[in-house]
Design a protein around this motif. Structure first.
Motif, PDB file in Angstrom:
ATOM      1  N   MET A 288       0.831  -1.209   0.000  1.00  0.00           N
ATOM      2  CA  MET A 288       0.000   0.000   0.000  1.00  0.00           C
ATOM      3  C   MET A 288       0.862   1.255   0.000  1.00  0.00           C
ATOM      4  SD  MET A 288      -3.386  -0.889   2.263  1.00  0.00           S
ATOM      5  CE  MET A 288      -2.507  -1.012   3.814  1.00  0.00           C
ATOM      6  N   ASP A 289       1.950   1.234   0.762  1.00  0.00           N
ATOM      7  CA  ASP A 289       2.857   2.380   0.745  1.00  0.00           C
ATOM      8  C   ASP A 289       3.434   2.591  -0.653  1.00  0.00           C
ATOM      9  OD1 ASP A 289       2.394   2.942   3.406  1.00  0.00           O
ATOM     10  OD2 ASP A 289       4.283   2.063   4.115  1.00  0.00           O
TER      11      ASP A 289
ATOM     12  N   GLU B 110       0.888   4.268  -2.891  1.00  0.00           N
ATOM     13  CA  GLU B 110       0.686   5.692  -2.575  1.00  0.00           C
ATOM     14  C   GLU B 110       1.972   6.506  -2.647  1.00  0.00           C
ATOM     15  OE1 GLU B 110      -3.041   6.992  -0.042  1.00  0.00           O
ATOM     16  OE2 GLU B 110      -1.534   6.047   1.206  1.00  0.00           O
TER      17      GLU B 110
ATOM     18  N   ARG C 136      -3.671   2.486   8.664  1.00  0.00           N
ATOM     19  CA  ARG C 136      -3.685   1.482   7.588  1.00  0.00           C
ATOM     20  C   ARG C 136      -5.067   1.236   7.002  1.00  0.00           C
ATOM     21  NH1 ARG C 136       1.038   1.252   5.086  1.00  0.00           N
ATOM     22  NH2 ARG C 136       2.720   0.925   6.554  1.00  0.00           N
TER      23      ARG C 136
ATOM     24  N   GLN D  35      -5.913   4.084   4.774  1.00  0.00           N
ATOM     25  CA  GLN D  35      -5.108   3.973   3.560  1.00  0.00           C
ATOM     26  C   GLN D  35      -5.722   2.935   2.620  1.00  0.00           C
ATOM     27  OE1 GLN D  35      -1.180   2.233   4.020  1.00  0.00           O
ATOM     28  NE2 GLN D  35      -0.355   3.599   2.429  1.00  0.00           N
ATOM     29  N   PHE D  36      -6.133   1.788   3.155  1.00  0.00           N
ATOM     30  CA  PHE D  36      -6.767   0.752   2.344  1.00  0.00           C
ATOM     31  C   PHE D  36      -8.019   1.296   1.653  1.00  0.00           C
ATOM     32  CE2 PHE D  36      -9.981  -2.505   1.766  1.00  0.00           C
ATOM     33  CZ  PHE D  36      -9.311  -3.394   0.953  1.00  0.00           C
TER      34      PHE D  36
ATOM     35  N   LEU E 292      -7.210   3.287  -1.341  1.00  0.00           N
ATOM     36  CA  LEU E 292      -6.648   2.489  -2.436  1.00  0.00           C
ATOM     37  C   LEU E 292      -7.527   1.309  -2.851  1.00  0.00           C
ATOM     38  CD1 LEU E 292      -3.023   2.321  -1.030  1.00  0.00           C
ATOM     39  CD2 LEU E 292      -3.806   3.698  -2.974  1.00  0.00           C
ATOM     40  N   ARG E 293      -8.658   1.145  -2.196  1.00  0.00           N
ATOM     41  CA  ARG E 293      -9.456  -0.072  -2.338  1.00  0.00           C
ATOM     42  C   ARG E 293      -9.806  -0.419  -3.777  1.00  0.00           C
ATOM     43  NH1 ARG E 293     -14.596  -1.707   1.445  1.00  0.00           N
ATOM     44  NH2 ARG E 293     -14.638  -3.895   0.812  1.00  0.00           N
TER      45      ARG E 293
ATOM     46  N   ILE F 228      -6.724  -1.861  -5.503  1.00  0.00           N
ATOM     47  CA  ILE F 228      -6.361  -3.152  -4.915  1.00  0.00           C
ATOM     48  C   ILE F 228      -7.313  -4.236  -5.403  1.00  0.00           C
ATOM     49  CG2 ILE F 228      -6.255  -4.442  -2.742  1.00  0.00           C
ATOM     50  CD1 ILE F 228      -5.354  -1.711  -1.444  1.00  0.00           C
TER      51      ILE F 228
END
Length: 108
Positions: free
Chosen positions: A38-39, A42, A52, A55-56, A59-60, A63
């Motif tokens: 994830m890092d 981003e 976290r 963040q998910f 980005l979901r 992902i």
């Protein structure tokens, strides 16, 4: 069949992954993505553990698209069978014995 969105299981501090699920019809596919992946997505370093899940969520879509592409391509590894995307996203699928072993990265 394309996978569809399931639930967010939360951040696993021991494994450093966010757990989530996707659905293949009525079948729940347990999934996870590493904190490092994830890092990378981003372009940040070391997001705080308590951030976290947020963040998910940001980005979901990316992902889940990657996991769906790997699932449809039958790109599974390991025992139990797992699907890897960018070497960090995986979905367990033990009912798929005809799977291929391919760890090609999903484009982000």
């Amino acid at each position: 069949m394309t996978l569809v969105r399931g639930d967010i299981g939360g951040y696993d501090f021991n494994r450093m992954v966010v757990l989530f699920s996707m659905m293949d019809g009525a079948t729940v596919i347990p999934c996870a993505i590493s904190a490092a992946a994830m890092d990378d997505l981003e372009h940040v370093s070391r997001t705080a553990a308590d951030q976290r899940e947020r963040q998910f969520v940001r980005l979901r879509d990316r992902i889940e698209q990657c996991a769906s592409r790997k699932f449809l391509a039958g790109e599974f590894e390991g025992n139990p069978q797992a699907l890897f995307c960018a070497a960090s996203i995986f979905a367990h699928r033990s009912s798929r014995p005809d799977s291929k072993r391919n760890a090609a990265a999903c484009p982000a």
